[in-house]
Design a protein around this motif. Structure first.
Motif, mmCIF file in Angstrom:
data_model
loop_
_atom_site.group_PDB
_atom_site.id
_atom_site.type_symbol
_atom_site.label_atom_id
_atom_site.label_comp_id
_atom_site.label_asym_id
_atom_site.label_seq_id
_atom_site.Cartn_x
_atom_site.Cartn_y
_atom_site.Cartn_z
ATOM 1 N N HIS A 80 160.593 -70.815 30.852
ATOM 2 C CA HIS A 80 159.453 -69.935 31.073
ATOM 3 C C HIS A 80 158.498 -71.004 31.369
ATOM 4 O O HIS A 80 157.599 -70.732 32.449
ATOM 5 C CB HIS A 80 159.302 -69.099 30.310
ATOM 6 C CG HIS A 80 158.230 -68.226 30.456
ATOM 7 N ND1 HIS A 80 158.341 -67.156 31.167
ATOM 8 C CD2 HIS A 80 156.790 -67.926 29.846
ATOM 9 C CE1 HIS A 80 157.189 -66.477 31.418
ATOM 10 N NE2 HIS A 80 156.475 -66.884 30.462
ATOM 11 N N ARG A 81 157.962 -71.826 30.355
ATOM 12 C CA ARG A 81 156.926 -73.055 30.400
ATOM 13 C C ARG A 81 156.932 -73.576 32.006
ATOM 14 O O ARG A 81 155.916 -73.717 32.425
ATOM 15 C CB ARG A 81 156.656 -73.851 29.539
ATOM 16 C CG ARG A 81 156.361 -73.138 28.274
ATOM 17 C CD ARG A 81 156.008 -74.444 27.537
ATOM 18 N NE ARG A 81 157.334 -75.023 26.616
ATOM 19 C CZ ARG A 81 157.827 -74.492 25.735
ATOM 20 N NH1 ARG A 81 157.565 -73.275 25.088
ATOM 21 N NH2 ARG A 81 158.869 -75.160 25.346
ATOM 22 N N ARG A 83 158.446 -72.562 34.603
ATOM 23 C CA ARG A 83 158.549 -71.634 35.713
ATOM 24 C C ARG A 83 159.816 -71.828 36.573
ATOM 25 O O ARG A 83 159.806 -71.610 37.773
ATOM 26 C CB ARG A 83 157.356 -71.605 36.679
ATOM 27 C CG ARG A 83 155.933 -71.377 35.861
ATOM 28 C CD ARG A 83 154.859 -71.703 37.003
ATOM 29 N NE ARG A 83 153.535 -71.364 36.235
ATOM 30 C CZ ARG A 83 152.703 -70.643 35.957
ATOM 31 N NH1 ARG A 83 153.219 -69.296 36.393
ATOM 32 N NH2 ARG A 83 151.568 -70.513 35.521
ATOM 33 N N LEU A 84 160.577 -71.962 35.535
ATOM 34 C CA LEU A 84 162.257 -72.033 36.192
ATOM 35 C C LEU A 84 162.851 -70.849 35.871
ATOM 36 O O LEU A 84 164.307 -70.966 36.304
ATOM 37 C CB LEU A 84 162.739 -73.416 35.939
ATOM 38 C CG LEU A 84 162.210 -74.558 36.226
ATOM 39 C CD1 LEU A 84 162.749 -75.747 35.834
ATOM 40 C CD2 LEU A 84 162.329 -74.817 37.832
ATOM 41 N N SER A 85 162.615 -70.110 35.346
ATOM 42 C CA SER A 85 163.477 -68.877 34.948
ATOM 43 C C SER A 85 164.144 -68.462 36.148
ATOM 44 O O SER A 85 165.434 -67.839 35.916
ATOM 45 C CB SER A 85 162.717 -67.751 34.126
ATOM 46 O OG SER A 85 161.999 -68.458 32.949
ATOM 47 N N ARG A 86 163.554 -68.011 37.037
ATOM 48 C CA ARG A 86 164.183 -67.263 38.245
ATOM 49 C C ARG A 86 164.990 -68.164 38.856
ATOM 50 O O ARG A 86 166.217 -67.709 39.322
ATOM 51 C CB ARG A 86 162.932 -66.890 39.372
ATOM 52 C CG ARG A 86 163.492 -66.307 40.293
ATOM 53 C CD ARG A 86 162.579 -65.786 41.450
ATOM 54 N NE ARG A 86 161.517 -66.753 42.039
ATOM 55 C CZ ARG A 86 161.398 -67.345 42.972
ATOM 56 N NH1 ARG A 86 162.510 -67.040 44.139
ATOM 57 N NH2 ARG A 86 161.001 -68.275 43.542
ATOM 58 N N SER A 164 159.710 -64.163 36.892
ATOM 59 C CA SER A 164 159.017 -64.897 37.925
ATOM 60 C C SER A 164 158.788 -66.488 37.578
ATOM 61 O O SER A 164 159.075 -66.868 36.299
ATOM 62 C CB SER A 164 157.610 -64.449 37.954
ATOM 63 O OG SER A 164 156.807 -64.113 36.714
#
Length: 164
Positions: A80-81, A83-86, A164
């Motif tokens: 999440h930090r 921004r790779l969750s998606r 996201s």
């Protein structure tokens, strides 16, 4: 179209719920009959196997499409930090979807072998290949759902409802 989509989500849940209810009632009746009258339900083992297959495999595509499987979130923080969750979710969906094509084809092959041998359930005498076909079909549908979800996460994340 929205009605068809709603029905495709609602119907498997109803089928799984009905299977679970029948399984609970049958188990309760089997325990009572076995304990009080020493007369168990002879087809209980066959029905249990059949109903468990219906329960598990009927909702697999829906759970996969909603991303409602049980998951361990040990690495959610770093993803999440960064921004790779998606991207992670897309990779997992694509990997799982692609890999599910193999068990779907394997179960179909085993169902066809069962059909050619004339295998039937021990007490119910129902042909086993129908259960195999059911499992293979819903595993294949699950694979397609996962691949579509993975692609949507990459190209249109709002449609997939992804992170996201």
């Amino acid at each position: 179209m929205k009605r068809v989509l709603s029905l495709s989500v609602w119907l498997p849940g109803l089928l799984a719920s009905a299977a679970l209810f029948v399984l609970m009632v049958m188990t309760f009746a089997d325990v009572l009959l076995r304990s009080i009258f020493n007369a168990p339900i002879e087809v209980a083992a066959d029905l249990t196997r059949l109903l468990m297959a219906v329960m598990v495999f009927s909702v697999m595509p829906v759970l996969s499409g909603r991303s409602a499987h049980v998951s361990v979130d040990l690495l959610d923080g770093p993803f999440h930090r960064l921004r790779l969750s998606r991207w992670r979710d897309a990779a997992v969906c694509l990997f799982c979807g692609i890999i599910l094509f193999w068990p779907a084809s394997r179960v179909y092959d085993l169902a066809e072998r069962s059909r050619s041998y004339g295998d039937v359930m021990e007490y119910l005498r129902l042909p086993l290949h129908y259960v195999g076909w059911f499992i293979a079909l819903l595993t294949l549908i699950t694979a397609v759902v996962l691949v579509v979800r993975g692609v949507l996460l990459l190209v249109a994340p709002r449609l997939a409802g992804g992170a996201s």
